[in-house]
Design an enzyme around this catalytic site. Structure first.
Site, mmCIF file in Angstrom:
data_model
loop_
_atom_site.group_PDB
_atom_site.id
_atom_site.type_symbol
_atom_site.label_atom_id
_atom_site.label_comp_id
_atom_site.label_asym_id
_atom_site.label_seq_id
_atom_site.Cartn_x
_atom_site.Cartn_y
_atom_site.Cartn_z
ATOM 1 N N THR A 1 -4.432 4.280 5.905
ATOM 2 C CA THR A 1 -3.582 5.473 5.777
ATOM 3 C C THR A 1 -3.174 5.641 4.312
ATOM 4 O O THR A 1 -2.958 4.652 3.609
ATOM 5 C CB THR A 1 -2.310 5.284 6.633
ATOM 6 O OG1 THR A 1 -2.720 5.125 7.993
ATOM 7 C CG2 THR A 1 -1.377 6.488 6.544
ATOM 8 N N GLY A 2 -3.032 6.888 3.904
ATOM 9 C CA GLY A 2 -2.506 7.146 2.553
ATOM 10 C C GLY A 2 -3.399 8.100 1.776
ATOM 11 O O GLY A 2 -4.461 8.515 2.242
ATOM 12 N N SER A 3 -2.976 8.422 0.561
ATOM 13 C CA SER A 3 -3.712 9.429 -0.212
ATOM 14 C C SER A 3 -5.080 8.921 -0.669
ATOM 15 O O SER A 3 -6.036 9.695 -0.758
ATOM 16 C CB SER A 3 -2.869 9.879 -1.410
ATOM 17 O OG SER A 3 -2.532 8.778 -2.218
ATOM 18 N N THR A 4 -5.207 7.621 -0.960
ATOM 19 C CA THR A 4 -6.513 7.073 -1.342
ATOM 20 C C THR A 4 -7.463 7.111 -0.143
ATOM 21 O O THR A 4 -8.625 7.524 -0.254
ATOM 22 C CB THR A 4 -6.358 5.621 -1.863
ATOM 23 O OG1 THR A 4 -5.215 5.559 -2.737
ATOM 24 C CG2 THR A 4 -7.583 5.171 -2.614
ATOM 25 N N GLY B 1 -5.753 1.416 1.621
ATOM 26 C CA GLY B 1 -5.123 1.355 0.306
ATOM 27 C C GLY B 1 -4.033 0.303 0.262
ATOM 28 O O GLY B 1 -3.875 -0.505 1.184
ATOM 29 N N GLY C 1 2.713 -0.164 3.200
ATOM 30 C CA GLY C 1 3.735 0.459 4.046
ATOM 31 C C GLY C 1 4.487 1.590 3.381
ATOM 32 O O GLY C 1 5.412 2.149 3.981
ATOM 33 N N GLU D 1 -1.536 -0.767 10.531
ATOM 34 C CA GLU D 1 -2.469 -1.225 9.488
ATOM 35 C C GLU D 1 -2.678 -2.735 9.611
ATOM 36 O O GLU D 1 -3.798 -3.231 9.494
ATOM 37 C CB GLU D 1 -1.915 -0.880 8.105
ATOM 38 C CG GLU D 1 -1.938 0.621 7.822
ATOM 39 C CD GLU D 1 -1.228 1.022 6.532
ATOM 40 O OE1 GLU D 1 -1.503 2.128 6.062
ATOM 41 O OE2 GLU D 1 -0.412 0.245 6.009
ATOM 42 N N LYS E 1 -1.948 -0.291 -9.247
ATOM 43 C CA LYS E 1 -1.469 -1.105 -8.118
ATOM 44 C C LYS E 1 -1.627 -2.611 -8.346
ATOM 45 O O LYS E 1 -1.036 -3.406 -7.626
ATOM 46 C CB LYS E 1 -2.210 -0.708 -6.828
ATOM 47 C CG LYS E 1 -2.198 0.779 -6.487
ATOM 48 C CD LYS E 1 -0.853 1.254 -6.055
ATOM 49 C CE LYS E 1 -0.797 2.715 -5.632
ATOM 50 N NZ LYS E 1 -1.536 3.071 -4.451
HETATM 51 C C1 5RP Z 1 0.532 3.297 4.045
HETATM 52 C C2 5RP Z 1 0.020 2.357 3.032
HETATM 53 C C3 5RP Z 1 -0.836 2.898 1.947
HETATM 54 O O1 5RP Z 1 -2.036 2.197 1.920
HETATM 55 C C4 5RP Z 1 -0.130 2.726 0.635
HETATM 56 O O2 5RP Z 1 1.137 3.336 0.701
HETATM 57 C C5 5RP Z 1 -0.937 3.327 -0.525
HETATM 58 O O3 5RP Z 1 -0.932 4.708 -0.437
HETATM 59 P P1 5RP Z 1 -1.680 5.644 -1.464
HETATM 60 O O4 5RP Z 1 -3.151 5.477 -1.223
HETATM 61 O O5 5RP Z 1 -1.183 7.025 -1.098
HETATM 62 O O6 5RP Z 1 -1.272 5.261 -2.865
HETATM 63 O O7 5RP Z 1 0.250 1.169 3.068
HETATM 64 O O8 5RP Z 1 1.424 2.673 4.936
#
Ligand code: 5RP
Length: 220
Positions: free
Chosen positions: A28-31, A82, A95, A103, A121
């Site tokens: 989950t997430g933008s990546t 991600g 999270g 996840e 990151k």
């Molecule tokens: C969601 C997550 C995502 O992997 C984490 O927040 C990274 O997000 P993004 O890809 O938007 O930077 O753990 O619960």
């Protein structure tokens, strides 16, 4: 390059790690959203995916990928997700998107965990990013007091309910010298569903989007 361009580049590189003809786990997430858009181009080669959130489920369906429940599959070949932070042992904090519990379950059920992230990151020591903890709503104040005893400063993430109907405490000021021990200690507090440390089940591979291209890191 913008952080989003790095996320897109690393998400596209992750497509090479997707075994064709096998069940995939999707985070989950933008990546990951970029990754799911990439999956649409190979949807016919993916028999199904187990999703870690309602948000990713909707995107997977739009991309033409069959979404399976974890109870329908015996094993997931590869999990792609991600992270909010990663160290050189590929232990993670996750999270930020409140999807940590599902996840963690999907990661645990997967043979290989491929983490995708932009270079911001990667950290020497975990803990700059506040640690998300998913909590049963009635236990919120009790759990917060126990987290203070562990040296943390918990903040209730107002207005957020997880896909499991729970709440999130974001914990600042923790010293995370031993991620595995802290992961276990927080999980042992009654009322905690899980926390965002992924140390007992770290990533196996970290694909890092950098301005010099996508780098592949393995745990050391
Ligand atoms: C969601 C997550 C995502 O992997 C984490 O927040 C990274 O997000 P993004 O890809 O938007 O930077 O753990 O619960």
């Amino acid at each position: 390059m913008s952080a989003d361009a790095l996320k897109k580049a690393v998400a596209e590189a992750a497509l090479a790690h997707v075994p064709r003809g096998e069940i995939l786990g999707v985070g989950t997430g933008s990546t990951v959203n970029h990754f799911i858009r990439g999956l649409a181009t190979i949807s016919e080669e993916i028999p199904g995916a187990v999703s870690s959130s309602e948000a990713s489920t909707a995107l997977l369906k739009d991309a033409g990928i069959r979404v399976l429940s974890l109870n329908e599959v015996s094993e997931i070949a590869v999990y792609v997700d991600g992270a909010d932070e990663a160290n050189h042992h590929l232990e993670l904090i996750k999270g930020g998107g409140a999807a940590l519990t599902r996840e963690k379950i999907v990661a645990a059920a997967s043979r290989t965990f491929v983490c995708i992230a932009d270079e911001s990151k990667l950290v020497k020591a975990l803990g700059r990013f506040p640690l998300p903890v998913e909590v049963i709503p009635m236990a919120r104040s009790y759990v917060a007091r126990q987290l203070v005893k562990l040296g943390g400063t918990p903040v209730y993430r107002e207005g957020v309910t997880t896909d499991n109907g729970n709440v999130i405490l974001d914990v600042r000021d923790l010293t995370i010298n031993e991620p595995m021990k802290l992961e276990q200690a927080i999980n042992n507090i009654p009322g905690v569903v899980t926390n965002g440390l992924f140390a007992m089940r770290p990533a196996d591979v970290l694909l890092l989007g950098t301005s010099d291209g996508v780098k592949t890191l393995k745990a050391h």
